[in-house]
Motif scaffolding. Structure first.
Motif, PDB file in Angstrom:
ATOM      1  N   ALA A 106       0.076   2.073  -9.945  1.00 45.86           N
ATOM      2  CA  ALA A 106      -1.064   1.143  -9.939  1.00 45.86           C
ATOM      3  C   ALA A 106      -0.865   0.088 -11.038  1.00 45.86           C
ATOM      4  N   GLN A 107      -0.382   0.539 -12.191  1.00 48.03           N
ATOM      5  CA  GLN A 107      -0.151  -0.418 -13.296  1.00 48.03           C
ATOM      6  C   GLN A 107       0.986  -1.385 -12.974  1.00 48.03           C
ATOM      7  N   ASN A 108       1.879  -0.981 -12.064  1.00 48.38           N
ATOM      8  CA  ASN A 108       2.993  -1.843 -11.658  1.00 48.38           C
ATOM      9  C   ASN A 108       2.635  -2.723 -10.471  1.00 48.38           C
ATOM     10  N   GLY A 109       1.354  -2.762 -10.067  1.00 48.68           N
ATOM     11  CA  GLY A 109       0.916  -3.710  -9.055  1.00 48.68           C
ATOM     12  C   GLY A 109       0.888  -3.177  -7.638  1.00 48.68           C
ATOM     13  N   PHE A 110       1.049  -1.873  -7.444  1.00 48.40           N
ATOM     14  CA  PHE A 110       0.960  -1.298  -6.102  1.00 48.40           C
ATOM     15  C   PHE A 110      -0.478  -0.848  -5.833  1.00 48.40           C
ATOM     16  N   GLU A 111      -0.876  -0.939  -4.549  1.00 46.01           N
ATOM     17  CA  GLU A 111      -2.189  -0.410  -4.164  1.00 46.01           C
ATOM     18  C   GLU A 111      -1.980   1.059  -3.810  1.00 46.01           C
ATOM     19  N   VAL A 112      -2.461   1.937  -4.662  1.00 47.92           N
ATOM     20  CA  VAL A 112      -2.133   3.358  -4.538  1.00 47.92           C
ATOM     21  C   VAL A 112      -3.330   4.156  -4.053  1.00 47.92           C
ATOM     22  N   SER A 113      -3.123   4.985  -3.030  1.00 45.00           N
ATOM     23  CA  SER A 113      -4.175   5.958  -2.710  1.00 45.00           C
ATOM     24  C   SER A 113      -3.625   7.360  -2.982  1.00 45.00           C
ATOM     25  N   ASP A 114      -4.345   8.057  -3.844  1.00 45.13           N
ATOM     26  CA  ASP A 114      -3.950   9.411  -4.271  1.00 45.13           C
ATOM     27  C   ASP A 114      -4.675  10.420  -3.380  1.00 45.13           C
ATOM     28  N   GLU A 115      -3.915  11.153  -2.587  1.00 43.00           N
ATOM     29  CA  GLU A 115      -4.491  12.054  -1.583  1.00 43.00           C
ATOM     30  C   GLU A 115      -4.519  13.512  -2.047  1.00 43.00           C
ATOM     31  N   GLY A 116      -4.368  13.746  -3.346  1.00 41.58           N
ATOM     32  CA  GLY A 116      -4.414  15.107  -3.873  1.00 41.58           C
ATOM     33  C   GLY A 116      -3.017  15.727  -3.934  1.00 41.58           C
ATOM     34  N   THR A 117      -2.929  16.929  -4.335  1.00 47.56           N
ATOM     35  CA  THR A 117      -3.942  17.852  -4.771  1.00 47.56           C
ATOM     36  C   THR A 117      -4.494  17.426  -6.135  1.00 47.56           C
ATOM     37  N   ASP A 118      -5.580  18.032  -6.546  1.00 47.40           N
ATOM     38  CA  ASP A 118      -6.252  17.542  -7.750  1.00 47.40           C
ATOM     39  C   ASP A 118      -6.177  18.499  -8.929  1.00 47.40           C
ATOM     40  N   SER A 119      -5.325  19.508  -8.839  1.00 46.92           N
ATOM     41  CA  SER A 119      -5.111  20.412  -9.977  1.00 46.92           C
ATOM     42  C   SER A 119      -3.807  21.166  -9.724  1.00 46.92           C
ATOM     43  N   LYS A 164       0.845  -1.201   0.000  1.00 46.61           N
ATOM     44  CA  LYS A 164       0.000   0.000   0.000  1.00 46.61           C
ATOM     45  C   LYS A 164       0.880   1.251   0.000  1.00 46.61           C
ATOM     46  N   VAL A 165       0.671   2.095  -0.988  1.00 48.89           N
ATOM     47  CA  VAL A 165       1.460   3.320  -1.140  1.00 48.89           C
ATOM     48  C   VAL A 165       0.495   4.499  -1.217  1.00 48.89           C
ATOM     49  N   CYS A 166       0.703   5.508  -0.375  1.00 47.25           N
ATOM     50  CA  CYS A 166      -0.127   6.708  -0.553  1.00 47.25           C
ATOM     51  C   CYS A 166       0.768   7.832  -1.091  1.00 47.25           C
ATOM     52  N   ILE A 167       0.154   8.690  -1.883  1.00 45.52           N
ATOM     53  CA  ILE A 167       0.913   9.681  -2.639  1.00 45.52           C
ATOM     54  C   ILE A 167       0.146  10.999  -2.633  1.00 45.52           C
ATOM     55  N   LYS A 192       2.648  13.765 -10.003  1.00 49.51           N
ATOM     56  CA  LYS A 192       1.944  12.885  -9.059  1.00 49.51           C
ATOM     57  C   LYS A 192       0.816  12.120  -9.754  1.00 49.51           C
ATOM     58  N   ALA A 193       0.035  12.815 -10.577  1.00 44.93           N
ATOM     59  CA  ALA A 193      -1.092  12.163 -11.247  1.00 44.93           C
ATOM     60  C   ALA A 193      -0.598  11.043 -12.156  1.00 44.93           C
ATOM     61  N   ARG A 194       0.474  11.325 -12.889  1.00 49.44           N
ATOM     62  CA  ARG A 194       1.014  10.309 -13.804  1.00 49.44           C
ATOM     63  C   ARG A 194       1.645   9.153 -13.033  1.00 49.44           C
ATOM     64  N   LEU A 195       2.389   9.509 -11.961  1.00 52.00           N
ATOM     65  CA  LEU A 195       3.076   8.489 -11.174  1.00 52.00           C
ATOM     66  C   LEU A 195       2.085   7.561 -10.466  1.00 52.00           C
ATOM     67  N   ALA A 196       0.999   8.122  -9.965  1.00 51.54           N
ATOM     68  CA  ALA A 196      -0.001   7.294  -9.275  1.00 51.54           C
ATOM     69  C   ALA A 196      -0.536   6.226 -10.221  1.00 51.54           C
ATOM     70  N   GLN A 197      -0.799   6.615 -11.450  1.00 54.28           N
ATOM     71  CA  GLN A 197      -1.290   5.641 -12.445  1.00 54.28           C
ATOM     72  C   GLN A 197      -0.228   4.597 -12.755  1.00 54.28           C
ATOM     73  N   ALA A 198       1.015   5.061 -12.926  1.00 49.33           N
ATOM     74  CA  ALA A 198       2.104   4.135 -13.274  1.00 49.33           C
ATOM     75  C   ALA A 198       2.314   3.113 -12.157  1.00 49.33           C
TER      76      ALA A 198
END
Ligand SMILES: O=C[C@H](O)[C@H](O)[C@H](O)COP(=O)(O)O
Length: 153
Positions: free
Chosen positions: A24-37, A3-6, A16-22
């Motif tokens: 997740a695609q690499n098998g990590f459970e990712v929680s994205d805590e913002g910011t959102d813009s 579990k990784v939070c970012i 951050k937005a791109r890394l969170a997706q990458a």
């Protein structure tokens, strides 16, 4: 699944937005805590979410991205059990895990590119703590955290 939070401030938002997706695609459970813009925000508001989750063992690792990796690191290290480090190259990333068992990685979004960030994060996530002589040093950090009066630590 680890579990990784970012989280990031505005300066790290796109990375951050791109890394969170990458991740997740690499098998990590990712929680994205913002910011959102990329609207300006204050990094302590986001660093405290990630550091709090790691401190409460709700996530094994945290990743924070601001302009320099400095402000988020200052905030994260105030949380019990959090060992945060600002790293910008492969040697620092590796040693931060092997010697210091760093559990929150603070990255300088203004200073390094997307590809380098991905390489650093994947290396950091894959590197284990060496233990051994370093264990006692981490115990001493816990003793300092637990000192009722830090001036006497
Ligand atoms: O350590 C702090 C971070 O690098 C921040 O991302 C930075 O201070 C934000 O600066 P500004 O408000 O000029 O975008």
């Amino acid at each position: 699944m680890m579990k990784v939070c970012i989280a990031s401030d505005h300066r790290g938002y796109h990375i951050k937005a791109r890394l969170a997706q990458a991740l997740a695609q690499n098998g990590f459970e990712v929680s994205d805590e913002g910011t959102d813009s990329d609207e300006p925000v204050d990094y302590p508001d986001y660093a405290k979410i990630v550091a709090g989750k790691v401190s409460r063992h709700e996530a094994e690792r945290g990743i924070l991205i601001c302009g320099t990796g400095i402000g988020t690191c200052i905030v994260a290290n105030k949380f019990p059990g959090v060992r945060a480090a600002s790293c910008y190259d492969e040697v620092l990333v590796e040693i931060s895990r092997r010697h210091n068992n760093v559990n929150v990685l603070c990255l300088p979004g203004d200073l390094i590119g997307d590809r380098q960030i991905d390489d650093l994060v994947l290396k950091w996530l894959a590197t284990d703590f060496d233990g051994g002589r370093h264990e006692n040093r981490l115990k001493k950090i816990v003793d300092i955290e637990n000192s009722p009066n830090l001036a006497d630590a």
